[in-house]
Scaffold this active site. Structure first.
Site, PDB file in Angstrom:
ATOM      1  N   GLY A  14       0.780  -1.227   0.000  1.00 18.81           N
ATOM      2  CA  GLY A  14       0.000   0.000   0.000  1.00 18.81           C
ATOM      3  C   GLY A  14       0.810   1.274   0.000  1.00 18.81           C
ATOM      4  O   GLY A  14       0.287   2.339   0.351  1.00 18.81           O
ATOM      5  N   LYS A  37       8.979   9.590  -7.636  1.00 25.56           N
ATOM      6  CA  LYS A  37       9.144   8.140  -7.693  1.00 25.56           C
ATOM      7  C   LYS A  37      10.585   7.858  -8.068  1.00 25.56           C
ATOM      8  O   LYS A  37      11.056   8.254  -9.140  1.00 25.56           O
ATOM      9  CB  LYS A  37       8.189   7.534  -8.728  1.00 25.56           C
ATOM     10  CG  LYS A  37       8.232   6.020  -8.814  1.00 25.56           C
ATOM     11  CD  LYS A  37       7.634   5.364  -7.578  1.00 25.56           C
ATOM     12  CE  LYS A  37       7.611   3.838  -7.728  1.00 25.56           C
ATOM     13  NZ  LYS A  37       7.008   3.177  -6.564  1.00 25.56           N
ATOM     14  N   GLY A 202      -8.928  -0.923  -0.091  1.00 24.80           N
ATOM     15  CA  GLY A 202      -9.761  -0.422  -1.176  1.00 24.80           C
ATOM     16  C   GLY A 202      -9.809   1.079  -1.297  1.00 24.80           C
ATOM     17  O   GLY A 202     -10.540   1.606  -2.145  1.00 24.80           O
TER      18      GLY A 202
END
Length: 238
Positions: A14, A37, A202
């Site tokens: 996650g 990133k 989710g």
């Protein structure tokens, strides 16, 4: 320097959703945010990567990648297979430093876990954090097996003299089992760091508006949120 490095205990825990939540909470607090990133793998040149997913969920964050490689592998391996120059920790640190001159907060998201290799010399995200002298937020899983990987990562950070401000559970299940409930107390014990949040499973499938509205409620005040570890433990602990 306003840089926070975000790593995980492994893949699929996650990290990207947590990075998006941290960005969304900071943006809601009025700060400017950049997301870097370090090395994106497993996506093609025209596909959205993790940084773009963070921007989609969090909103007006600046996003950047140091490099991307098509194979879904460790960055060093993916670079070698692509016949490309691998990412060096110094490149990531330089990019983060530049972004930090223009933003209130820079989030540097790694690939996989802390010691996933960027290059043949063994450079890792831990080296990036060392070059930046930046704290490292650790994203963990909730259930069985997380205590070992969390403690190992925390020990490695401390052996390098790196700050571990806390942990965030990257996917808290809707119906947590006994292991997950017990881990609310055990994770801080084995890591020596507080729980700073729990992102519901989710969360990444929420609409961007719903995600941005909810994100501060998943994170503790040090991450610009309102989440309370004690209250969460009282509700969900064993």
């Amino acid at each position: 320097m306003p840089v926070l490095v975000i790593t995980g205990t492994g893949t699929e825990v996650g990290k990207t959703v947590v990075t998006a939540a941290v960005a969304a909470a900071a943006l809601a607090g009025g700060r400017t945010v950049a997301v870097l990133k370090a090395a994106q793998t497993g996506v093609g040149p025209d596909e959205a990567g993790d940084a773009q997913e963070v921007a989609r969920l969090a909103g007006t964050a600046t996003v950047a990648e140091v490099a991307r490689f098509p194979d879904p592998l460790a960055p060093g391996t993916a670079a070698r297979r692509a016949g490309r120059t691998p990412v060096r920790p110094e490149e990531v640190a330089e990019a983060a430093t530049k972004l930090a001159t223009e933003h209130d907060l820079v989030l540097v998201e790694g690939a996989g876990g802390l010691l996933v290799r960027f290059d043949a010399e063994g450079g890792t995200l831990a080296d990036v954090a060392g070059l930046l002298d930046a704290p490292v937020l650790l994203v963990t899983s909730a259930g069985l097996g997380t205590l070992n990987t969390t403690e190992l990562t925390a020990r490695e950070l401390r052996s390098r003299g790196l700050e571990l401000p806390g942990l965030v559970i990257g996917s808290w299940p809707g119906a947590p089992d006994l292991a997950a409930r017990c881990n609310l107390a055990d994770l801080p014990d084995v890591s020596g760091a507080p729980l700073l949040g729990a992102v519901p499973a989710g969360a990444g499938s929420l609409s961007p508006a719903a995600f941005r509205s909810a994100a501060p409620h998943w994170l503790a005040p040090p991450l610009d949120g309102t989440w309370d570890a004690d209250a969460f433990g009282d509700r969900h602990g064993p």
